[in-house]
Each structure stands twice: as structure tokens, then as C-alpha cells.
Design a protein around this motif. Structure first.
Motif, PDB file in Angstrom:
ATOM      1  N   ARG A 163     -46.286 -33.006  31.277  1.00 31.42           N
ATOM      2  CA  ARG A 163     -47.243 -33.944  30.695  1.00 31.42           C
ATOM      3  C   ARG A 163     -47.463 -33.666  29.211  1.00 31.42           C
ATOM      4  N   ASP A 164     -47.464 -32.376  28.854  1.00 33.41           N
ATOM      5  CA  ASP A 164     -47.716 -31.989  27.467  1.00 33.41           C
ATOM      6  C   ASP A 164     -46.463 -32.079  26.601  1.00 33.41           C
ATOM      7  N   GLY A 165     -45.358 -32.505  27.198  1.00 31.91           N
ATOM      8  CA  GLY A 165     -44.125 -32.603  26.421  1.00 31.91           C
ATOM      9  C   GLY A 165     -43.482 -31.274  26.124  1.00 31.91           C
ATOM     10  N   GLU A 166     -43.818 -30.243  26.931  1.00 30.16           N
ATOM     11  CA  GLU A 166     -43.258 -28.903  26.741  1.00 30.16           C
ATOM     12  C   GLU A 166     -42.655 -28.411  28.054  1.00 30.16           C
ATOM     13  N   GLU A 202     -35.699 -36.452  28.109  1.00 33.38           N
ATOM     14  CA  GLU A 202     -37.091 -36.523  27.659  1.00 33.38           C
ATOM     15  C   GLU A 202     -37.168 -36.389  26.147  1.00 33.38           C
ATOM     16  N   SER A 203     -36.393 -35.451  25.597  1.00 37.81           N
ATOM     17  CA  SER A 203     -36.438 -35.242  24.159  1.00 37.81           C
ATOM     18  C   SER A 203     -35.868 -36.437  23.412  1.00 37.81           C
ATOM     19  N   ALA A 208     -42.643 -42.273  30.351  1.00 35.23           N
ATOM     20  CA  ALA A 208     -43.520 -41.384  31.105  1.00 35.23           C
ATOM     21  C   ALA A 208     -43.332 -41.522  32.600  1.00 35.23           C
TER      22      ALA A 208
END
Length: 226
Positions: A163-166, A202-203, A208
């Protein structure tokens, strides 16, 4: 907290609930490709001795059900040897006594934090463990408990980082799969191919809802089967 199962070798289970057995065996490669090295518990046991505490005795790793006390724990040439006592009058302890007396409990399982480990070819050697508890367990029930713990803790972290993009590294995701009981070769394939491709995408701007589908697919994969 991780868990690890061992065949239960109970000796002298008495009517008052006292018994002896090994909570861990040294030197054997388990289903996770891990080996507990002799001395892995020594510092943890020393810390308990200094604090006048002891690892807990739980029923099936459930913190809501303490069923006894470990009156002594020590390493010998074979493994971690313990003398414990079930607390008679506690419902779960009385049930455990009956089950153990009749040989229906198939193992002991340790709950621990991994402090130091090293790779050893295709396996890992566990050099230092913080021993938190030792539970009498039935293997099928414990397998489900372990998968549930993975989902509630590691999967929560997994979802949060997505969710946090990490997203977590491929190796960490592989470890989640292996802790859930996925064979090593399959875990490597899933993590290094499917998951690696997903986080690369994703990158590059995956929507989402695609990431949500990934989380849901992994969660379903780890869901215990009844």
C-alpha cells in the motif's frame, strides 16, 4: 515469533503432570532447510536464569492458554532438554495431560526469535535463538496455527508495504512462503518469477486494484485448508 516442531519424546509423565522431553534437537535438517546448532539456546537460557524467568508453556502456541511451567531447561549433546509440569486443575492442562498420557500428542514446538543465522549450502544454520515458549502440539493443528500467525503478522506487513509503495524484497517474500510450509523450490519460483514481475510492474505504474489482487491471491494461497 517463529515456531519449529520436533517429535515429542516424553519420559515419565506422572499423575501429577510432570514430564520430561526434548523441545529441540540439534544437527538435523528440518522441512524448512534449517538446522539448530548446539549452543543456539545458551544465551537465552542464561538471560532467563539471570532474570529468574522461564520460557512459557502454552497449549498449541496460544497465549490465551498457559498450561504449565518449565521447571528446568538445559542443552545436552542431543538438544534442548526440559522438565515441565502441567498445572492440574487448569482445564486445558488437564486435557493435555489426558492426551499426552494416551500418546495422542505428536510433538513439542518452540516459539522463538531468530537472532543469528548463517547460510550453509542449500540450508540455513540457526546459531542463536531467543527462546520464548515451548508448546505441546499436534502437528496438523500447529501447521494451521503457524500459517495463521504468518498471515496476521507477516502478511499484514506485506500488505502495508504494498500500500505504501515499498514492496518487500523478493527474498523476504520467499521467506514468508517457506514459513507457511511451501517447499523451497516452489517458494523460490513464486517469489523470483511471479512476485518479482509484479513489483517490477508496480514501479512502472500498475493500477492499485492490480496490487490488491496480488495481496488477495497471496492471502488465499496461505489460507489453511480444512
Amino acid at each position: 515469533m517463529k515456531t519449529k516442531d520436533f517429535a515429542l519424546e516424553v519420559k515419565n509423565l506422572s499423575d501429577d503432570g510432570t514430564f520430561e522431553g526434548y523441545g529441540s534437537i540439534f544437527g538435523n535438517v528440518d522441512s524448512y532447510g534449517e538446522v539448530v546448532e548446539a549452543g543456539a539456546f545458551s544465551k537465552s537460557l542464561a538471560r532467563h536464569a539471570k532474570a529468574k524467568t522461564s520460557p512459557l508453556m502454552l497449549w498449541q502456541h496460544n497465549p490465551d492458554y498457559p498450561i504449565g511451567v518449565w521447571e528446568s531447561l538445559e542443552e545436552d549433546s542431543k538438544g534442548l532438554f526440559g522438565r515441565g509440569r502441567l498445572l492440574k486443575g487448569v482445564q486445558k492442562a488437564d486435557e493435555a495431560h489426558i492426551i499426552m498420557k494416551n500418546g495422542a500428542i505428536r510433538g513439542l514446538s518452540i516459539g522463538y526469535r531468530e537472532l543469528r543465522a548463517q547460510p550453509d549450502g542449500n540450508n540455513r544454520t540457526l546459531l542463536e535463538l531467543d527462546l520464548m515458549e515451548i508448546s505441546p502440539v499436534t502437528f496438523p493443528a500447529n501447521d494451521k496455527a503457524r500459517i495463521t500467525a504468518v498471515k496476521s503478522e507477516r502478511m499484514e506487513e506485506f500488505a502495508r508495504r504494498l500500500r505504501d509503495g515499498e514492496p518487500m524484497p523478493v527474498k523476504e517474500f520467499e521467506d514468508i512462503l517457506r514459513e507457511a510450509g511451501v517447499p523451497k523450490a516452489m517458494a523460490v519460483q513464486i517469489a523470483s518469477v511471479g512476485y518479482a514481475k509484479a513489483i517490477r510492474s508496480e514501479s512502472e505504474g500498475v493500477k492499485a486494484n492490480d496490487l490488491a489482487n496480488l495481496r488477495n491471491a497471496v492471502s488465499a494461497f496461505l489460507q489453511p485448508r480444512t
